[in-house]
Design an enzyme around this catalytic site. Structure first.
Site, mmCIF file in Angstrom:
data_model
loop_
_atom_site.group_PDB
_atom_site.id
_atom_site.type_symbol
_atom_site.label_atom_id
_atom_site.label_comp_id
_atom_site.label_asym_id
_atom_site.label_seq_id
_atom_site.Cartn_x
_atom_site.Cartn_y
_atom_site.Cartn_z
ATOM 1 N N SER A 64 0.845 -1.195 0.000
ATOM 2 C CA SER A 64 0.000 0.000 0.000
ATOM 3 C C SER A 64 0.881 1.246 0.000
ATOM 4 O O SER A 64 2.108 1.166 0.024
ATOM 5 C CB SER A 64 -0.891 0.014 1.241
ATOM 6 O OG SER A 64 -0.076 0.283 2.376
ATOM 7 N N LYS A 65 0.213 2.387 0.021
ATOM 8 C CA LYS A 65 0.917 3.680 0.033
ATOM 9 C C LYS A 65 1.872 3.772 1.208
ATOM 10 O O LYS A 65 2.921 4.395 1.132
ATOM 11 C CB LYS A 65 -0.101 4.818 0.142
ATOM 12 C CG LYS A 65 -0.575 5.267 -1.210
ATOM 13 C CD LYS A 65 -1.235 6.625 -1.131
ATOM 14 C CE LYS A 65 -1.391 7.130 -2.537
ATOM 15 N NZ LYS A 65 -1.102 8.400 -2.877
ATOM 16 N N ARG A 66 1.467 3.152 2.298
ATOM 17 C CA ARG A 66 2.275 3.138 3.519
ATOM 18 C C ARG A 66 3.699 2.645 3.238
ATOM 19 O O ARG A 66 4.652 3.033 3.889
ATOM 20 C CB ARG A 66 1.564 2.186 4.486
ATOM 21 C CG ARG A 66 1.917 2.269 5.925
ATOM 22 C CD ARG A 66 0.796 1.621 6.740
ATOM 23 N NE ARG A 66 0.333 0.351 6.186
ATOM 24 C CZ ARG A 66 0.890 -0.831 6.414
ATOM 25 N NH1 ARG A 66 1.937 -0.922 7.192
ATOM 26 N NH2 ARG A 66 0.400 -1.937 5.878
ATOM 27 N N HIS A 67 3.830 1.736 2.273
ATOM 28 C CA HIS A 67 5.152 1.196 1.952
ATOM 29 C C HIS A 67 5.882 2.043 0.905
ATOM 30 O O HIS A 67 6.925 1.661 0.407
ATOM 31 C CB HIS A 67 5.026 -0.237 1.421
ATOM 32 C CG HIS A 67 4.334 -1.164 2.358
ATOM 33 N ND1 HIS A 67 3.091 -1.703 2.106
ATOM 34 C CD2 HIS A 67 4.705 -1.632 3.570
ATOM 35 C CE1 HIS A 67 2.734 -2.475 3.120
ATOM 36 N NE2 HIS A 67 3.690 -2.440 4.012
ATOM 37 N N GLY A 68 5.285 3.168 0.577
ATOM 38 C CA GLY A 68 5.915 4.034 -0.421
ATOM 39 C C GLY A 68 5.483 3.689 -1.834
ATOM 40 O O GLY A 68 6.005 4.231 -2.801
#
Ligand code: GLU
Length: 497
Positions: free
Chosen positions: A262-266
């Site tokens: 997800s976005k959380r992982h960049g």
């Protein structure tokens, strides 16, 4: 039981990337596109783009353009598809609607499918009840065995049916996945899925199978999440008497914490990586290694080598891990490999866009090239450059007092060092790297300062920070006047402290 085993391999390769324009393509989507593209280029086959836009409600404006722009940026040209005519077009499903309905009707005539008149409300209630009873959810097949009279009555009431596929109640569907090997599904676990919606639009399953057939797709390389659709597709191929393509389901991509990417992982949309200053070449190398490997060791693999070496055999079964730190590292490697001219060309738009607005545009290319030469080893992305190199472009640099006062050199000594440095610089001719280095090394001894301390003080005064490219190159590029101005400013600050 239907079974599809691997083909003879002699058919020419035709692969497709078949995105649904329901959002902007992310790294997972483009990884799928890349593996298809590499396979086509490696085998001398054709790479086709097909836009699967039959889910009208989920279409996102601009998504098709974004998908095509992502592929163009990566340098993944397609042989057929939007904007590239071919023998099997049109390549957008909403322009192929005339194909699907007659084939759905054929399936009904041949008893592979049936019209279902259940209302949305009934389906919802059925589902809620299944959930309440802890049963698997899925269509209960109420319309499967309606008589012709019953169907006629529903039609007379003005109900537009959907068409559902008649999944055999027993048996198994098998296929050989080129990555996973033999895959078996129990038919009893699949419900009678919809082929055609009541508005005449096909579902993904129907359109996908028909198009892959008519576009003569030889291999379907797609993400693992589509695996559950494949038995349905095999059933459809059999019912339509089409030869199925070969299937290869690509391993999932997870974040370093093994959770869904997800976005959380960049991981953002592909074009955001361009905005963030990643190079397309680095991105291609990085994405290729998400599930494929050359030899379990080599990390830096250029485009030509990827094409030459790509094979389905070296695609792994286990999930790939998306690690943004690795991408940053890799991007740095690619940045360092660029010629100074290439990097300057790529850097200018980032500098123009992100340097503070009071800095005069357009920037001087020759000066930018010299700055880039000093920063090339330090930056991991192009977008970092404006921040790293800002002090080269500012007319004034304010050295923070807390940095100046905390070098370990007593303030009095620092003041003396700056005063003497100003004298030295004023009289220096030529003002170049070698003269600066020789003179300032000697000066450190004269002042009984460690070179590290003297250079550290100068670096703060001149760049405003503690990390910068080599000091004397930096001073030489900034020029004598700028160095004097900046040291004078730091001196005033220290004196007033
Ligand atoms: N339209 C599907 C997607 O958005 C394609 C899946 C497939 O390749 O069959 O990914």
């Amino acid at each position: 039981m239907s079974e599809q085993l691997s083909g003879d391999g002699s058919k020419s390769v035709r692969v497709r990337y078949a995105p649904s324009p329901t959002g902007y393509p992310h790294v997972g989507n483009i990884r799928t596109a890349l593996f298809n593209w590499l396979f086509a280029r490696h085998t001398g086959g054709n790479f086709v783009i097909r836009i699967e836009d039959t889910d009208v409600e989920r279409r996102v404006a601009g998504a098709v353009e974004d998908i095509l722009e992502s592929l163009r940026w990566m340098g993944m040209a397609w042989d057929e598809g939007p904007c590239v005519d071919g023998d099997f077009g049109p390549y957008t499903q909403s322009e192929r609607l005339h194909l699907y309905q007659p084939l759905a009707d054929q399936l009904v005539r041949e008893d592979y499918a049936y019209p279902c008149f259940c209302s949305a409300q009934r389906l919802e209630e059925m589902r809620a009840e299944q959930v309440r009873l802890n049963q698997p959810t899925g269509y209960d097949r109420r319309c499967r065995d309606l008589t012709e009279q019953e169907r006629a009555r529903c039609r007379a009431e003005g109900i537009d049916p959907v068409i559902r596929f008649k999944v055999p109640r027993a048996g198994r569907t098998q296929f050989r996945d080129l990555i996973r090997g033999k895959v078996t599904f129990e038919n009893s676990l699949l419900d009678d899925f919809v082929l055609l919606k009541s508005d005449g639009f096909p579902t993904y399953h129907l359109a996908n199978v028909i198009d892959d057939h008519f576009m003569q797709i030889s291999h379907v390389l797609r993400a693992d999440e589509w695996m559950a659709s494949t038995p349905r597709h095999i059933m459809l191929y059999n019912a339509l008497k089409y030869e199925p393509p070969l299937f290869a389901h690509l391993p999932m991509i997870l974040g370093p914490d093994k959770s869904k990417l997800s976005k959380r992982h960049g991981a953002t949309s592909l074009l955001e990586f361009r905005e963030e200053g990643y190079l397309a070449e680095a991105m291609m190398n990085f994405l290729a290694l998400l599930g494929w490997s050359l030899d379990d060791r080599t990390e830096i693999i250029d485009r030509q080598t990827l094409i030459k070496s790509f094979s389905l055999e070296r695609i792994g079964k286990t999930a790939a891990i998306f690690n943004i730190d690795k991408l940053r590292w890799m991007n740095g490697v690619y940045i360092r490999a660029l010629s100074l001219e290439e990097l300057t060309d790529k850097a200018i738009p980032f500098l123009e866009k992100h340097l503070p607005s009071h800095i005069t545009r357009p920037l001087d290319r020759d000066y930018v090239r010299k700055v880039v030469a000093l920063e090339q080893d330090r930056m991991k992305t192009l977008k970092e450059l404006p921040e790293l190199a800002r002090f080269f472009f500012e007319a004034e640099v304010a050295a923070p007092l807390d940095l100046l006062a905390n070098t370990g050199v007593p303030d009095q000594k620092a003041v003396e060092a700056f005063e003497v440095s100003l004298d030295v610089i004023s009289g220096m001719e030529p003002f170049d790297h070698d003269s600066l280095e020789t003179r300032f090394r000697a000066l450190a001894t004269e002042l009984s300062l460690k070179t590290k301390d003297l250079f550290g003080l100068l670096r703060i005064a001149i760049t405003g920070g503690t990390s910068a490219p080599p000091l004397f190159d930096t001073m030489a590029l900034l020029g004598k006047d700028q160095c004097i101005r900046r040291i004078q400013k730091a001196l005033v600050l220290l004196r007033c402290a």
